[in-house]
Write an enzyme that holds these catalytic residues in place. Structure first.
Site, PDB file in Angstrom:
ATOM      1  N   TYR A 158      39.277  30.046 -26.746  1.00 27.06           N
ATOM      2  CA  TYR A 158      37.116  29.835 -26.350  1.00 27.06           C
ATOM      3  C   TYR A 158      36.657  31.121 -27.038  1.00 27.06           C
ATOM      4  O   TYR A 158      35.448  30.864 -27.576  1.00 27.06           O
ATOM      5  CB  TYR A 158      36.828  30.346 -24.759  1.00 27.06           C
ATOM      6  CG  TYR A 158      36.937  29.307 -24.318  1.00 27.06           C
ATOM      7  CD1 TYR A 158      37.342  27.902 -24.136  1.00 27.06           C
ATOM      8  CD2 TYR A 158      36.451  29.341 -22.252  1.00 27.06           C
ATOM      9  CE1 TYR A 158      37.334  26.490 -23.539  1.00 27.06           C
ATOM     10  CE2 TYR A 158      36.524  28.250 -21.851  1.00 27.06           C
ATOM     11  CZ  TYR A 158      36.742  27.211 -22.230  1.00 27.06           C
ATOM     12  OH  TYR A 158      37.348  25.716 -21.369  1.00 27.06           O
ATOM     13  N   ASP A 196      39.429  24.275 -12.383  1.00 28.37           N
ATOM     14  CA  ASP A 196      38.544  23.289 -11.825  1.00 28.37           C
ATOM     15  C   ASP A 196      39.094  22.452 -11.200  1.00 28.37           C
ATOM     16  O   ASP A 196      38.984  21.498 -10.260  1.00 28.37           O
ATOM     17  CB  ASP A 196      38.103  22.862 -12.944  1.00 28.37           C
ATOM     18  CG  ASP A 196      36.621  23.537 -13.499  1.00 28.37           C
ATOM     19  OD1 ASP A 196      36.437  24.292 -13.004  1.00 28.37           O
ATOM     20  OD2 ASP A 196      35.321  22.684 -13.864  1.00 28.37           O
ATOM     21  N   LYS A 213      51.863  26.793 -22.514  1.00 32.50           N
ATOM     22  CA  LYS A 213      52.395  25.754 -23.429  1.00 32.50           C
ATOM     23  C   LYS A 213      53.088  26.486 -24.009  1.00 32.50           C
ATOM     24  O   LYS A 213      52.917  26.070 -25.227  1.00 32.50           O
ATOM     25  CB  LYS A 213      51.829  24.989 -23.410  1.00 32.50           C
ATOM     26  CG  LYS A 213      51.896  23.204 -24.055  1.00 32.50           C
ATOM     27  CD  LYS A 213      52.473  23.187 -23.201  1.00 32.50           C
ATOM     28  CE  LYS A 213      52.702  21.753 -23.430  1.00 32.50           C
ATOM     29  NZ  LYS A 213      53.768  21.519 -22.781  1.00 32.50           N
ATOM     30  N   ASP A 254      40.682  28.124 -17.086  1.00 34.89           N
ATOM     31  CA  ASP A 254      39.201  27.310 -16.995  1.00 34.89           C
ATOM     32  C   ASP A 254      39.788  26.162 -16.389  1.00 34.89           C
ATOM     33  O   ASP A 254      38.805  25.827 -15.812  1.00 34.89           O
ATOM     34  CB  ASP A 254      38.795  26.768 -17.753  1.00 34.89           C
ATOM     35  CG  ASP A 254      37.072  26.889 -18.224  1.00 34.89           C
ATOM     36  OD1 ASP A 254      36.746  27.466 -16.686  1.00 34.89           O
ATOM     37  OD2 ASP A 254      36.633  26.283 -19.269  1.00 34.89           O
ATOM     38  N   ASP A 302      51.204  21.064 -17.701  1.00 30.34           N
ATOM     39  CA  ASP A 302      50.838  20.413 -17.875  1.00 30.34           C
ATOM     40  C   ASP A 302      52.101  19.756 -16.955  1.00 30.34           C
ATOM     41  O   ASP A 302      51.574  19.201 -15.860  1.00 30.34           O
ATOM     42  CB  ASP A 302      50.961  19.027 -18.857  1.00 30.34           C
ATOM     43  CG  ASP A 302      52.600  20.111 -20.007  1.00 30.34           C
ATOM     44  OD1 ASP A 302      53.298  21.193 -19.532  1.00 30.34           O
ATOM     45  OD2 ASP A 302      52.846  19.039 -20.837  1.00 30.34           O
TER      46      ASP A 302
HETATM   47  N1  GGG Z   1      29.347  29.488 -13.866  1.00 29.57           N
HETATM   48  C1  GGG Z   1      29.818  29.602 -15.301  1.00 29.57           C
HETATM   49  C2  GGG Z   1      29.423  28.074 -16.297  1.00 29.57           C
HETATM   50  O1  GGG Z   1      27.878  28.400 -16.059  1.00 29.57           O
HETATM   51  N2  GGG Z   1      30.346  27.596 -15.990  1.00 29.57           N
HETATM   52  C3  GGG Z   1      30.512  26.595 -17.485  1.00 29.57           C
HETATM   53  C4  GGG Z   1      31.332  26.384 -17.913  1.00 29.57           C
HETATM   54  O2  GGG Z   1      31.423  26.152 -19.616  1.00 29.57           O
HETATM   55  N3  GGG Z   1      31.845  27.440 -18.124  1.00 29.57           N
HETATM   56  C5  GGG Z   1      33.013  28.258 -18.985  1.00 29.57           C
HETATM   57  C6  GGG Z   1      33.856  29.515 -18.408  1.00 29.57           C
HETATM   58  O3  GGG Z   1      33.763  29.691 -17.544  1.00 29.57           O
HETATM   59  O4  GGG Z   1      34.551  29.598 -19.620  1.00 29.57           O
END
Ligand code: GGG
Length: 326
Positions: free
Chosen positions: A120, A227, A167, A223, A199
């Site tokens: 990121y 999710d 990983k 991230d 994984d």
């Molecule tokens: N509320 C957090 C948000 O806008 N999440 C969308 C997103 O793309 N998040 C990537 C991350 O948390 O690094």
């Protein structure tokens, strides 16, 4: 003592759930000064900048920040905002609530995600029309900082240790450095760890989440896997998060802008309100934080509920029910 709280709703449902969380904080009669600022797609359209300097400066100086969501401008908003508070860890609890229809009701996890580097924070290039590259940085110092935090976290909160998810069998230099550094810090602290390839973790956590507790992982893995855990507990509307730095912190729901439901007033405010409960704990209001957690839990169990959880209530109905239960 007045606490200055930066409030940055962002875009989409961020504009609906962030004010809901502010309403809850206001109901607690703590001396907060809320200062609102813009960030995201809409302000970029207006001004050309997704994160105006005054918004960055506000987050960098406020006692704490409550953020909503960013869509297309996520990379220009969320990452610099986390830098503004020097946040090296993103804490993402993922637990199932009583009464909510969860795929895995036994889920009770906390992700401690590296928050400053990895993919990121990498550098992307388009070399030619059909070739692009990404350079990713992993440092011993960032991995150490996260590992030190993880050791304190498991000690302070009475956990048996933590799982390191990576990983490193494929990304030997980057995830390898991450893994070796975290293991070495944990060993120095006498904290037990186990290691799981990311994984394999994805499969194992779906089949039996109970085998995991605290999960320490690089940025992208944290991230994605948190999710995934949201899917196990009933959806993204339930997952809060805290981005913690040495002197400041920023709190936000894990979900994004949800353009499919934005503007309808039906977004689930629970994730942002629980993020506000984490903010309260961060500022030392442990009892008030516990009260908010309990009010959210009771509301999720007994209703009203928003459509993502099978109900037909609005964001405002759910927020009012939570405030009533405080
Ligand atoms: N509320 C957090 C948000 O806008 N999440 C969308 C997103 O793309 N998040 C990537 C991350 O948390 O690094």
């Amino acid at each position: 003592m007045t606490h200055e709280i930066a409030v940055i709703p962002g875009d989409g449902i961020g504009r609906e759930v962030t004010p809901a969380a502010v309403d809850v904080l206001e109901a607690l009669e703590i001396d907060f000064e809320f200062v609102e600022a813009d960030a995201g797609d809409a302000v970029r359209e207006e001004t050309g900048e997704a994160l105006p300097q005054e918004t960055y400066d506000l987050a960098a100086s406020a006692d704490a920040t409550l953020f909503g969501a960013a869509g297309d401008t996520a990379a220009d908003v969320i990452l610099p905002l986390r830098t503004a508070v020097d946040s090296f860890v993103n804490i993402r609890p993922a637990k199932a609530y009583p009464g909510i229809d969860a795929v895995r009701p036994e889920t009770d996890l906390v992700f401690l995600r590296e928050n400053t580097e990895g993919v990121y924070a990498g550098h992307e290039d388009r070399l030619t029309q059909d070739v692009s590259t990404l350079t990713r940085v992993v440092t011993e110092s960032a991995s150490e900082r996260l590992a030190e935090f993880a050791c304190e976290y498991v000690d302070g909160d009475d956990h048996d240790g933590f799982s390191i998810v990576h990983k490193a069998n494929v990304m030997r230099e980057t995830d390898g450095l991450f893994r070796d550094t975290v293991v070495s810090v944990a060993d120095e602290h006498g904290v037990e760890t186990d290691q799981v390839l990311m994984d394999a973790f994805a499969t194992r956590v779906c089949l039996d989440p109970d085998q995991f507790d605290v999960v320490v992982c690089p940025n992208l893995a944290g991230d994605v896997l948190s999710d995934l855990a949201a899917g196990l507990v009933g959806g993204l509307g339930l997952l809060p998060s805290a981005n913690v730095g040495p002197d400041r912190a920023l709190f936000e729901p894990v979900h994004g802008t949800a353009p499919d439901i934005a503007g309808q007033g039906i977004a689930n405010p629970a994730a942002t309100i629980v993020s506000a409960a984490m903010l309260l704990e961060y500022l030392g209001y442990d009892e008030k934080s516990a009260a908010v957690h309990e009010a959210v839990e009771a509301t999720l169990e007994n209703g009203p509920r928003t459509p993502d959880l099978g109900g037909d209530a609005s964001t405002a109905d759910v927020t009012a029910a939570i405030i009533d239960r405080l």
